[in-house]
Scaffold this motif. Structure first.
Motif, PDB file in Angstrom:
ATOM      1  N   LYS A  27      -1.727   3.945  -4.114  1.00 15.51           N
ATOM      2  CA  LYS A  27      -1.562   2.721  -4.898  1.00 15.51           C
ATOM      3  C   LYS A  27      -1.586   1.545  -4.098  1.00 15.51           C
ATOM      4  CE  LYS A  27       2.003   3.145  -7.477  1.00 15.51           C
ATOM      5  NZ  LYS A  27       3.699   3.125  -7.802  1.00 15.51           N
TER       6      LYS A  27
ATOM      7  N   LYS B 277      -1.473  -2.928  -4.235  1.00 12.23           N
ATOM      8  CA  LYS B 277      -1.119  -4.143  -4.961  1.00 12.23           C
ATOM      9  C   LYS B 277      -1.551  -5.358  -3.811  1.00 12.23           C
ATOM     10  CE  LYS B 277       2.525  -2.457  -7.653  1.00 12.23           C
ATOM     11  NZ  LYS B 277       4.085  -2.866  -8.111  1.00 12.23           N
TER      12      LYS B 277
ATOM     13  N   VAL C  21      -2.912  10.747  -3.280  1.00 12.18           N
ATOM     14  CA  VAL C  21      -2.631   9.866  -4.550  1.00 12.18           C
ATOM     15  C   VAL C  21      -2.520   8.403  -3.555  1.00 12.18           C
ATOM     16  CG1 VAL C  21      -1.474  11.106  -6.149  1.00 12.18           C
ATOM     17  CG2 VAL C  21      -0.440   9.951  -4.297  1.00 12.18           C
TER      18      VAL C  21
ATOM     19  N   VAL D 224       0.995  -1.062  -0.232  1.00  9.33           N
ATOM     20  CA  VAL D 224      -0.204  -0.170   0.001  1.00  9.33           C
ATOM     21  C   VAL D 224       0.963   1.213  -0.153  1.00  9.33           C
ATOM     22  CG1 VAL D 224      -1.907   1.381   1.324  1.00  9.33           C
ATOM     23  CG2 VAL D 224      -1.851  -1.200   1.146  1.00  9.33           C
ATOM     24  N   GLU D 225       0.514   2.096  -0.764  1.00  6.73           N
ATOM     25  CA  GLU D 225       1.360   3.659  -1.014  1.00  6.73           C
ATOM     26  C   GLU D 225       0.573   4.672  -1.001  1.00  6.73           C
ATOM     27  OE1 GLU D 225       4.311   3.269  -3.852  1.00  6.73           O
ATOM     28  OE2 GLU D 225       5.134   5.188  -3.717  1.00  6.73           O
ATOM     29  N   VAL D 226       0.605   5.556  -0.081  1.00  8.89           N
ATOM     30  CA  VAL D 226      -0.265   6.628  -0.115  1.00  8.89           C
ATOM     31  C   VAL D 226       0.462   7.932   0.115  1.00  8.89           C
ATOM     32  CG1 VAL D 226      -2.293   5.778   0.971  1.00  8.89           C
ATOM     33  CG2 VAL D 226      -0.609   6.355   2.509  1.00  8.89           C
TER      34      VAL D 226
END
Lengths: 577, 133
Positions: free
Chosen positions: A65, A67, A63, A36-38
């Motif tokens: 992302k 996966k 933003v 998880v990327e925020v």
């Protein structure tokens, strides 16, 4: 997103019985990984973003992302989603349940900036009151269409009958936002009006497919229904009254189909379309190196507004045979037919209310009505053949391949040369591929194309009309635009009747570095028609170098070059208005 | 008035040239750091050669009529260049946790505008934190 949610739910429900049925006696698999990327996106725009960010967001905001990949006893799931902004995000969802349900889904959205034409080039005036002018009813509107497409393909394979594969496909493309709508009024002035047209367009495809495969072949059938819809009504407009530019009197009404007399009318109307396509595929390969594929496609495309139709039917056969280890022959044949309905045009015969021609129609004065059948240039029968043979000269001497492509387009109505509706093209080519030394690869290709009756517009320009002078423009003997039209003699084209193409490509690897170079030269001409001096030359070259370096770095550099020269004739009529 | 005296014809010559340079590098100086840099520069020019559509005979008898096309070829001119560059910096705080900085610039120069000047520059920057499991 609504379509995405509905589909995922439906697919999971459909898959449930398969998962339950396959639960017994399996080994245990349990592996899940993901990330998880925020964060935040900050964008800054100077001057116009129309080209610098033609297909990108310029919005600040959060933003994210995510996966996720999991491999379980029941199957596997792979999910990725990237949120860059409200108008730019993308994602994939794949899942596989015991190889009985396999589904791939993708979603992608981004803006497309269309630019706002200020129409400044449309401002002009003449000495005698003729004016070109414009009015922008939406001067501050940014014209952007937001594009979003969701695509799904889900396959079902039944435990009791593995050769059978059923598939459903769903694709929804949305384009919404604003486009610039133009209307032109004539002939008081050439008055171009611009307004914002709010759009919400959907193109929806639904496909059902069934295929049976066996050891050496496959038979597959699929049916696709497409609907193109505009959810919002078209914009409206009112055309200017036709007036003489100096007299400001309605003396030209019998030359125009309509003006402000029709009141407020829909403008910038976009067609809505239905399309049905059926396709059959067959593939078979023998043990001795012979393989054949065949397919047939039948489609009907219909405009909902006019009921105009276009029907297509096409059949393709490909056969390939290997002879020993060195020689291979392949042939591909195609026949197709396209049909559209003709449309009868019957111009309105308006009566001029004022001036020297008051009380008369155009026919009353000039004896011409312009009633006509409009027949489509698309109506045609086509035949195509592609034959190629390749021979492997050996490991050291490489492979040589020759091919001959033959195509015939036989049109029903449209003439591409006086009295000729058929275009025949032959393309001959030779390629050579060799690896003369370790790390070195050479590819060379030469093609020659020869087209008999290449696509051309016959008598498209260069009007030879030489007229008398008339003191009174209302004199019925004065030449009209159709007289000018009918005296044109030059044929125009943008298609070569003879062309050559040469390609040379080199690849060289040394150490961890790879160099590639490719040069393509194309030269074509068409002087077959009357006054048709058309020619084009294009050169493209690319050179790249890249290296994975080592474990701590890698790099690449490249250069691409393109040059194009085009010669084409232009004509103007010499007259004083 | 209202007369036509045939036509004037000429072969127009149009030329278009484009050059692009691109380069990129990724560096992993240590287990915890990732750096990346990509640059693309493109310059394109296109235009018609000057041309004439002479109507000498007609102009001789109609002196007030102008058939001057000396600037018409310039209306089709294209002269643009574009720079795209992006840089990425990633730092792994732990094996499962990272911080990422990303910067991109797109600079478009419209050196011979047609309908309107489309020159513009857009810059984007993102700061993100990530966790893998």
């Amino acid at each position: 997103m609504k379509a995405l949610r509905i589909f995922v739910l439906a697919a999971l429900l459909a898959a449930l019985p398969f998962a339950v049925a396959a639960g017994e006696g399996d080994t245990t698999t349990d592996e899940t990984k993901g990330s998880v990327e925020v964060g935040g996106l900050f964008a800054d725009v100077s001057d116009s973003p129309d080209m610098a960010a033609e297909y990108s967001t310029v919005n600040d905001g959060p933003v994210g992302k995510i996966k996720l990949a999991t491999y379980q006893n029941w199957g596997a799931l792979n999910f990725k989603f990237k949120y860059a902004a409200q108008d730019q995000n993308s994602g994939d969802l794949d899942f596989d349940i015991k190889r009985m349900v396999r589904s791939h889904n993708s979603y992608n959205s981004f803006p497309h900036r269309l630019g706002h034409d200020p129409m400044l080039n449309l401002n002009s005036t003449s000495r005698n009151g003729k004016v070109v002018q414009n009015t922008d009813f939406s001067p501050n509107q940014d014209y952007v269409m937001n594009f979003a497409v969701f695509e799904d393909r889900t396959e079902f394979q039944f435990p009791g009958f593995r050769p059978l594969t059923l598939a459903v496909e769903f694709r929804e493309q949305n384009r919404n936002g604003h486009t610039q709508a133009f209307t032109t009024s004539h002939c008081d002035t050439c008055h171009v009006k611009s307004q914002s047209h709010r759009r919400d367009q959907q193109t929806t495809d639904g496909t059902l497919e069934a295929g049976i495969a066996w050891k050496s072949g496959l038979v597959k059938a699929r049916y696709t229904n497409r609907k193109l819809r505009e959810s919002l009504p078209s914009v409206t407009g009112t055309f200017d009254k036709n007036l003489h530019p100096e007299l400001q009197a309605p003396v030209f009404d019998n030359r125009m189909q309509y003006d402000s007399d029709v009141g407020v009318v829909p403008v910038d109307l976009k067609p809505e379309i239905d399309k049905n396509t059926t396709r059959l595929d067959f593939r078979w390969a023998s043990k001795n190196g012979f393989a054949v594929t065949a397919n047939g496609v039948w489609s009907e495309t219909k405009s909902r507004g006019t009921n105009n139709k276009a029907d297509y039917s096409g059949y393709v056969v490909t056969a390939a045979k290997r002879f020993g280890n060195n020689l291979q022959l392949r042939w591909n044949g195609k026949v197709y037919q396209t049909e559209t309905n003709s449309v009868y045009i019957e111009p309105i015969q308006r009566v001029t209310p004022a001036g020297p021609q008051a009380g008369t129609t155009y026919y009353d004065i000039y004896g011409v009505t312009f009633d006509q059948w409009r027949n489509s240039a698309l109506n045609r029968d086509g035949i195509g053949s592609k034959l190629d043979a390749s021979y492997r000269l050996g490991r050291k001497w490489g492979t040589i391949r020759g091919f001959w492509n033959y195509d015939v387009v036989d049109r029903e109505f449209y003439e591409v040369a006086p009295g000729e509706k058929k275009t025949t093209s032959n393309i001959l080519g030779l390629t050579y591929r060799v690896r003369p030394a370790k790390g070195l690869r050479l590819d060379a290709e030469f093609k020659h194309g020869d087209v008999n009756n290449a696509f051309m517009v016959v008598d498209a320009t260069c009007s030879t009309l030489v007229s008398d002078r008339y003191a009174n423009p209302w004199n019925p003997e004065t030449p009209q635009y159709n007289d000018q039209h009918e005296t044109r003699i030059a044929d125009t084209t943008a298609t070569a009747s003879s062309w050559n193409r040469a390609v040379l490509a080199v690849g060289y690897s040394f150490g961890q570095t790879t160099l590639t170079g490719r040069y393509v030269y194309w030269d074509g001409t068409n002087t077959d028609g009357n006054l048709t001096d058309w020619s084009k030359t294009r050169s493209t070259a690319t050179i790249t170098a890249w290296s994975p370096g080592g474990s701590s770095w890698d790099w690449y550099v490249g250069w691409a070059y393109q040059d194009m020269s085009l010669d084409a004739p232009a004509c103007i009529p010499v007259f004083d208005g | 008035m209202g007369g036509q005296d045939g036509f004037s014809r000429n072969v127009l010559k149009y030329n278009e040239t484009s050059n692009s340079l691109l380069a990129g590098v990724k560096i992993h100086p240590s287990k915890r750091w990732d750096l990346g840099l990509n640059v693309t520069y493109t310059a394109s020019e296109g235009g018609l050669d000057p041309f004439e559509l002479p109507a000498d005979d007609y102009v001789a008898i109609t002196p007030t009529t102008s058939y001057d096309f000396s600037l018409t070829n310039t209306y089709s001119n294209i002269d643009v260049d574009r720079l795209n560059a992006d840089a990425m910096l990633k730092y792994k705080v732990t094996d499962d946790l990272w911080l990422r900085l990303w910067y991109q610039i797109a600079d478009f120069s419209d050196n011979d505008p047609y309908l309107y000047d489309t020159t513009g520059t857009v810059q984007w920057a993102t700061i993100t934190a990530g966790w893998s499991f």
